[in-house]
Scaffold this active site. Structure first.
Site, PDB file in Angstrom:
ATOM      1  N   HIS A 131       1.386  56.043  46.434  1.00  0.00           N
ATOM      2  CA  HIS A 131       1.347  55.158  45.262  1.00  0.00           C
ATOM      3  C   HIS A 131       2.691  54.414  45.215  1.00  0.00           C
ATOM      4  CE1 HIS A 131       1.474  54.238  40.916  1.00  0.00           C
ATOM      5  NE2 HIS A 131       0.177  54.433  40.904  1.00  0.00           N
ATOM      6  N   ASP A 208       4.220  64.488  45.081  1.00  0.00           N
ATOM      7  CA  ASP A 208       3.646  63.697  44.005  1.00  0.00           C
ATOM      8  C   ASP A 208       2.318  64.358  43.631  1.00  0.00           C
ATOM      9  OD1 ASP A 208       2.137  61.936  42.523  1.00  0.00           O
ATOM     10  OD2 ASP A 208       2.644  60.159  43.696  1.00  0.00           O
ATOM     11  N   GLN A 211      -2.228  63.249  41.006  1.00  0.00           N
ATOM     12  CA  GLN A 211      -3.687  63.426  41.083  1.00  0.00           C
ATOM     13  C   GLN A 211      -4.092  64.867  41.333  1.00  0.00           C
ATOM     14  OE1 GLN A 211      -5.904  61.121  40.399  1.00  0.00           O
ATOM     15  NE2 GLN A 211      -4.461  59.437  40.246  1.00  0.00           N
ATOM     16  N   LYS A 234      -3.086  62.471  32.959  1.00  0.00           N
ATOM     17  CA  LYS A 234      -4.138  62.666  33.978  1.00  0.00           C
ATOM     18  C   LYS A 234      -4.681  64.095  33.955  1.00  0.00           C
ATOM     19  CE  LYS A 234      -2.075  59.211  37.026  1.00  0.00           C
ATOM     20  NZ  LYS A 234      -2.909  58.017  37.153  1.00  0.00           N
ATOM     21  N   CYS A 372      -2.470  50.423  43.089  1.00  0.00           N
ATOM     22  CA  CYS A 372      -1.023  50.600  43.286  1.00  0.00           C
ATOM     23  C   CYS A 372      -0.714  51.170  44.660  1.00  0.00           C
ATOM     24  CB  CYS A 372      -0.409  51.479  42.194  1.00  0.00           C
ATOM     25  SG  CYS A 372      -0.479  50.736  40.575  1.00  0.00           S
TER      26      CYS A 372
END
Ligand code: PMP
Length: 414
Positions: A131, A208, A211, A234, A372
């Site tokens: 991202h 990261d 998600q 999220k 993104c």
């Protein structure tokens, strides 16, 4: 046709939906079908009520007050930190720093650890499916420090080339910053193995988890990552709050990020000494209400059960993939062996944005565009995709509505 079980005794998707008031609304005179969960998830009543309870019952600034409201707010805020520690199995609450979201967590590491430890000629490795939030902070750092940004290539089916990764790792590698679950492809990357390889080369690893935190069991000690960042919004929590996990010894050694209240121990005009972890990285009045409500979101996930959620989401993904593959002209982008519950696709002769608009006219919310991830789109030589991303409250009937909606849309566009 394969059959997929929707309901297991412990998981009643229709009962779960009752906890999300927004799912009852109409869009363009049709019941909402919300398939944009990778952008942000909807919120259960318990999260909305937690916000309401704070503002109506004990709104106060935290940590410094000695009155009852301040004590209650501080206790709730710190209870949320403990809930996060448990959620990702960190060793201590001192390792949990509240941020605005994944983006701020990554920037915090780039601006503090990065500026202290990355020098001219050093290398940072990211992947081709990052991202922008996990590209740009490293690019800024590399430009400033004359360091080199290296990129793990993405294979045709949307996985990372681990052979290429091994070859990129050298004694110049200072940091590997990788996404655990791709927001554009759904790929679940083998981060545990990648972390072990990076450590062997002497590099630290930032994961990261924007998600992954909502879909996978996260155990930062088992992963052995040095940093892990995710966003509240999220994981069925509020916007404006996120988490940066860092190993205690590394956080202790890092320079401070922002200066201000709360991050100090003592201030004179000549000199300032800094507060202990985690407050050293939490300058100013934080986002108290949303941080408190994040605990309600994590409680909701824990009560529902991550294993049950995963089973349900895997069923949705398998069913959607099978149905989408039957649509003539449709190509799925990202066919990794292990995926989280999202599917990206393009349809021959159509633009993703047109599909998104026509689906919205039928009450179906999907995301279209580059997500993104512009370099990843370039890799696949496409302007963008249509992305349907599923959450624990989505149903097989909603997948059917997506498929019917797509057939209608294709007819309209042809
Ligand atoms: N990384 C990934 C993989 C994401 O999907 C996102 C959000 N789309 C981010 C980082 C940034 O998260 P936030 O905007 O919540 O900071």
């Amino acid at each position: 046709m394969t059959t997929y079980s929707t309901i297991s005794p412990a998981f009643d998707v229709y009962a779960i939906r009752q906890a999300f008031p927004i799912l009852g609304r109409m869009v363009k005179n049709k019941p909402l079908v919300y398939l944009d969960n990778a952008a942000t998830s909807q919120k259960p009543l318990s999260v909305i009520n937690a916000l309401n309870d704070y503002y109506t019952g004990y709104n106060a600034n935290i940590h410094r007050g000695i009155h009852t409201l301040a004590e209650e707010a501080t206790a709730a805020y710190e209870a949320s930190r403990y809930a996060v520690k448990q959620f990702i199995n960190a060793a201590a609450t001192e390792e949990i720093i509240f941020t605005r979201g994944t983006t701020e967590g990554i920037n915090l590491v780039a601006y503090t650890w990065g500026r202290q430890n990355v020098h001219a000629g050093d290398e940072i490795i990211i992947s081709g499916m990052e991202h922008h939030s996990n590209i740009v902070p490293w690019q800024i750092l590399c430009n400033e420090k004359h360091a080199v940004l290296k990129v793990i290539p993405v294979t045709e089916n949307g996985e990372l080339s681990l052979k290429a990764y091994q070859e990129l790792l050298t004694d110049k590698t200072k940091l590997v910053a990788i996404v655990q679950v791709s927001n554009a492809l759904g790929t679940v990357n083998p981060v545990k193995e990648m972390i072990a390889a990076a450590h062997q080369a002497g590099a630290l690893v930032l994961v990261d988890g924007a998600q992954s935190a909502v879909h996978l069991d996260i155990d930062v000690q088992d992963l052995d990552c040095d940093f892990f960042a995710f966003s509240g919004h999220k994981v069925y929590g509020p916007t404006g709050v996120g988490v940066l996990y860092g190993k205690r010894a590394i956080l202790e050694d890092m320079p401070v990020f922002q200066g201000g209240g709360e991050m100090i121990k003592e201030v004179t005009f000549e000199h300032t000494t800094y507060n202990e972890l985690p407050y050293k990285y939490e300058a100013g009045t934080p986002n108290i209400a949303d941080t408190i409500a994040l605990k309600a979101a994590l409680d909701f996930i824990n009560t529902t059960g991550k294993a049950e959620i995963r089973k349900h989401e895997v069923g949705l993904l398998a069913y959607a993939t099978e149905q989408l593959e039957n649509i003539p002209g449709l190509t799925i982008i990202g066919k990794a062996r292990e995926k989280a519950s999202l599917v990206s696709f393009v349809i021959k002769g159509t633009h993703p944005q047109d599909i998104g608009i026509l689906l919205d006219n039928q009450g179906i919310a999907v995301r279209t565009g580059h997500h993104c991830c512009q370099p990843l789109m370039k890799r696949f030589d496409i302007p963008g995709t249509v992305r349907a991303s599923f959450a624990l409250y989505n149903t097989m009937e909603e997948v059917d509505k997506l498929i019917t909606g797509l057939h209608k849309t294709i007819k309209m566009l042809s």
